[in-house]
Design an enzyme around this catalytic site. Structure first.
Site, mmCIF file in Angstrom:
data_model
loop_
_atom_site.group_PDB
_atom_site.id
_atom_site.type_symbol
_atom_site.label_atom_id
_atom_site.label_comp_id
_atom_site.label_asym_id
_atom_site.label_seq_id
_atom_site.Cartn_x
_atom_site.Cartn_y
_atom_site.Cartn_z
ATOM 1 N N LYS A 133 34.941 0.355 47.186
ATOM 2 C CA LYS A 133 36.198 0.823 46.581
ATOM 3 C C LYS A 133 36.394 2.301 46.890
ATOM 4 O O LYS A 133 35.432 3.083 46.839
ATOM 5 C CB LYS A 133 36.139 0.584 45.069
ATOM 6 C CG LYS A 133 37.422 0.908 44.319
ATOM 7 C CD LYS A 133 37.245 0.630 42.810
ATOM 8 C CE LYS A 133 38.471 0.962 42.006
ATOM 9 N NZ LYS A 133 38.255 0.762 40.552
ATOM 10 N N SER B 17 41.921 -1.925 38.750
ATOM 11 C CA SER B 17 42.145 -0.988 39.819
ATOM 12 C C SER B 17 41.384 -1.320 41.097
ATOM 13 O O SER B 17 41.691 -0.765 42.148
ATOM 14 C CB SER B 17 41.735 0.403 39.350
ATOM 15 O OG SER B 17 40.349 0.467 39.074
ATOM 16 N N SER C 114 38.947 -3.090 35.233
ATOM 17 C CA SER C 114 39.199 -2.971 36.676
ATOM 18 C C SER C 114 38.294 -3.787 37.575
ATOM 19 O O SER C 114 38.505 -3.822 38.789
ATOM 20 C CB SER C 114 39.117 -1.497 37.086
ATOM 21 O OG SER C 114 40.215 -0.779 36.598
#
Lengths: 419, 419
Positions: free
Chosen positions: A66, A135, A159
């Site tokens: 990420k 996210s 997330s």
């Protein structure tokens, strides 16, 4: 999807070479990345070269990272134009540890702005008109699309568990503090937690255990039939009809497979804890991003700017009261797990919402992130339109293996077709 | 030394201009920095310019920043050749908050290698042949030399309290978690804590309170005469004769000024906690510095390389046991403060040792960093050779104001000449 365990076995047996694996993922990426947009940036050639000589338990396995996690060799922009082109000095600890175990990094995955709410361009592989969640948008979508078998994400609200649920993959947020956060862009230091995405719960447990240096594997014999606490209601959260039906299916299925079920209700303090999560998050975020706020607040999304303004208006007394509430709720949470192996509840209010302007709601996740307990999204259920509906299994704090074992048991149970 | 409170009052009254203040500190730096070597790098012209237009409670006050804390405008090398010339993308949160309050950054101060033990070039202003202590070497020495009224440091073992003691300045390590660590180079995330150096305890409390957004000021009326717990012995720590005499002087002086004194002994669990500190620190440090270790271990000092190797040999079970011990000791520590306002004990085994090859021992500090309690070095006592001997005042966890009030009371008491 690519199972990390299956790939590891094939690589070990020599029936799959790193190059053949990379041929496969490059084909998947060539076919669908233009529409799915899971990657913030990538360097498949470098990862392929690294895979050829990799050693260790995760050898040659592509682990996407990420883009709120530092990489020394790949641009890291934290989902914000403020950090366009930023190249960290060194890898985050978790990335260095992953490489040490033999994993290779095919690229960085799209995060919402600073891992908060403002979405990136990623689409849901199950339906391109729907959000992949956030996210950790690109990590979840990329695993679902077969771009990589493993991906790192982070969770401050929901997330990891939410995008895993929306994309129909396994998502595992370990207990708070179990994976090292050094080199992760912090949003809220009391809440931010690293997590893993994989095709199945067993794959996620395999990789997360290796990274944590802990025996979290659940891919041997299935564990004993668990006692599951069922949570139909929690403060601030409302499941839609599809999700209520999915939870009911999971419950009937678990019962059919022999699980003991206990209906539980949350004590009052959890309603306060739900609100405390926002207070703690906003108070810390406005400090964590103080430099960006003073330097380039005009480059924030409106939602983030407003959140940081609200955070700055909170007093130390507000924050202390929220932390006291959190501590009280954590004690109550310990009691909640007495007599059960794990809790079962929805991962999200429903399936992935239509549209890319929002990544959906973390209302089913925030309390549990604040509690610091391990949370696993179990894939396997779908709505009539073929969109995934995820249920989550929670264990007691630092009971990561128990949570994973119960989640793997449920996953097998859902896959057995018994209801 | 420069009192931050006095300077703030003069700047406010207009009897001192920012330029006159900078003339004064530049003169001090020109005279002694060549031998003391407090700065890792500096930009006094930029700080002077910023001071002219600064507003806020810390307006125009020079705050030096330890070089393990990121600054967007000044090279940040973490005391290691691995990061030579490194320029962070943005300020650490604490630096951004300090600038928001009006403080200006004259430069970065020398840290030992990654804020562990391997020393930098800094010398003790009281005797150039003696260590200033570490790891916040330049911050303590620079305040002592009058180069700046305020400096930031960090403490993982004894890196704020010890150098403050050796250099004869006030050093304040707040409770764990009270100041934001975002943008500080992490060594051990369970232990690392930001702290402040200043001329007096009242100056440190003033600046630290502003940074924390908390009412920590103790420069008004002196607080009520405190009840002090006296700790003559603690596991793993041995005070030399000079320090035993200094503690005795502080005790007699406090008694003469009316303090109630209670002799305390530590329960057994603190012996285990002393060992747990090392386990937790080393287990975390080898992960925090995983990227550097894999990339450039040959550029580590022998001491650090060996520590990280030992940390890597520790198991998750070792770490969990140490964290359980720490939690047990924290509960015992709470009881320790019942019936007293603060604890009084040595800050270090003695005065600053001769030689620059070591920064001295953190044996009097490690347990208290692990407990997360506020610790204040109180200056004011000296040995026959004129070297400072520091005693520390500890408060209960999150009882920062109580610790500062008792420390300020003791500082005034030591300054009163009553014994």
């Amino acid at each position: 999807m690519l199972s990390a365990l299956d790939l590891a076995r094939e690589l070990e047996a020599g029936t799959l070479t790193p190059d053949a694996l990379f041929d496969r993922i490059e084909a998947a990426i060539a076919e669908r990345e233009d529409t799915i947009r899971a990657f913030a940036c990538r360097d498949l050639a470098a990862a392929r070269a690294a895979a050829r000589t990799a050693t260790g338990p995760l050898r040659a396995l592509p682990l996407a990272v990420k883009d709120n996690i530092d990489t020394g060799d790949l641009v890291t922009e934290y989902g914000s134009p403020i950090h366009a082109g930023h190249r960290p000095a060194v890898d985050a600890a978790i990335v260095a540890l992953a490489r040490r175990l033999g994993a290779v990094i095919p690229g960085k995955t799209v995060t919402t702005e600073f891992a908060f709410f403002h979405p990136g361009p990623t689409r849901n592989p199950h339906d391109l008109e729907h959000t992949p969640g956030g996210s950790s948008s690109g990590s979840a979508a990329g695993v679902a699309a077969g771009f990589f078998p493993l991906a790192l994400g982070t969770q401050t609200g929901g997330s990891v568990v939410r995008p895993a649920a929306f994309c129909g993959v396994a998502g595992f947020k370990p207990s708070y503090g179990r994976l090292p956060m050094v080199g992760v862009k912090i949003f809220s230091w009391s809440l931010d937690t690293l997590g893993l995405f994989a095709a199945t719960v067993r794959d996620a447990a395999f990789a997360a255990g290796a990274l944590a240096g802990r025996d979290w594997r659940v891919d041997g014999e299935l564990s004993a039939t668990p006692t599951l606490g069922i949570l139909r209601h929690q403060p601030g959260a409302q499941a839609d009809e599809q999700m209520q039906a999915a939870l009911q299916t999971a419950i009937r299925c678990a019962e059919a497979c022999g699980a003991r079920l206990v209906e539980l209700t949350l004590p009052e303090v959890f309603a306060d804890a739900f609100r405390a999560h926002t207070t703690i998050q906003d108070y810390e975020a406005t400090r964590a991003l103080a430099a960006e706020r003073d330097m380039a607040a005009d480059q924030f999304s409106d939602h983030l700017r407003q959140t940081l303004d609200e955070g700055w208006a909170l007093t130390a007394a507000d924050y202390d009261a929220a932390q006291t509430t959190a501590a009280d709720a954590r004690r109550a949470c310990q009691d909640l797990f007495s007599g059960i192996d794990a809790l079962l509840l929805p991962s999200a209010p429903g399936a992935a919402p239509r549209g890319l302007g929002s990544t959906g709601s973390s209302e089913f996740n925030r309390i549990w992130t604040l509690m610091g307990v391990p949370a696993v999204n179990v894939p396997g259920l779908y709505n009539g339109a073929g969109l995934p509906l995820g249920v989550q299994v929670l264990g007691p704090r630092n009971g990561d293996k128990a949570a994973l074992a119960a989640a793997a048991w449920l996953e097998a149970c859902l896959g057995s077709g018994r209801i």
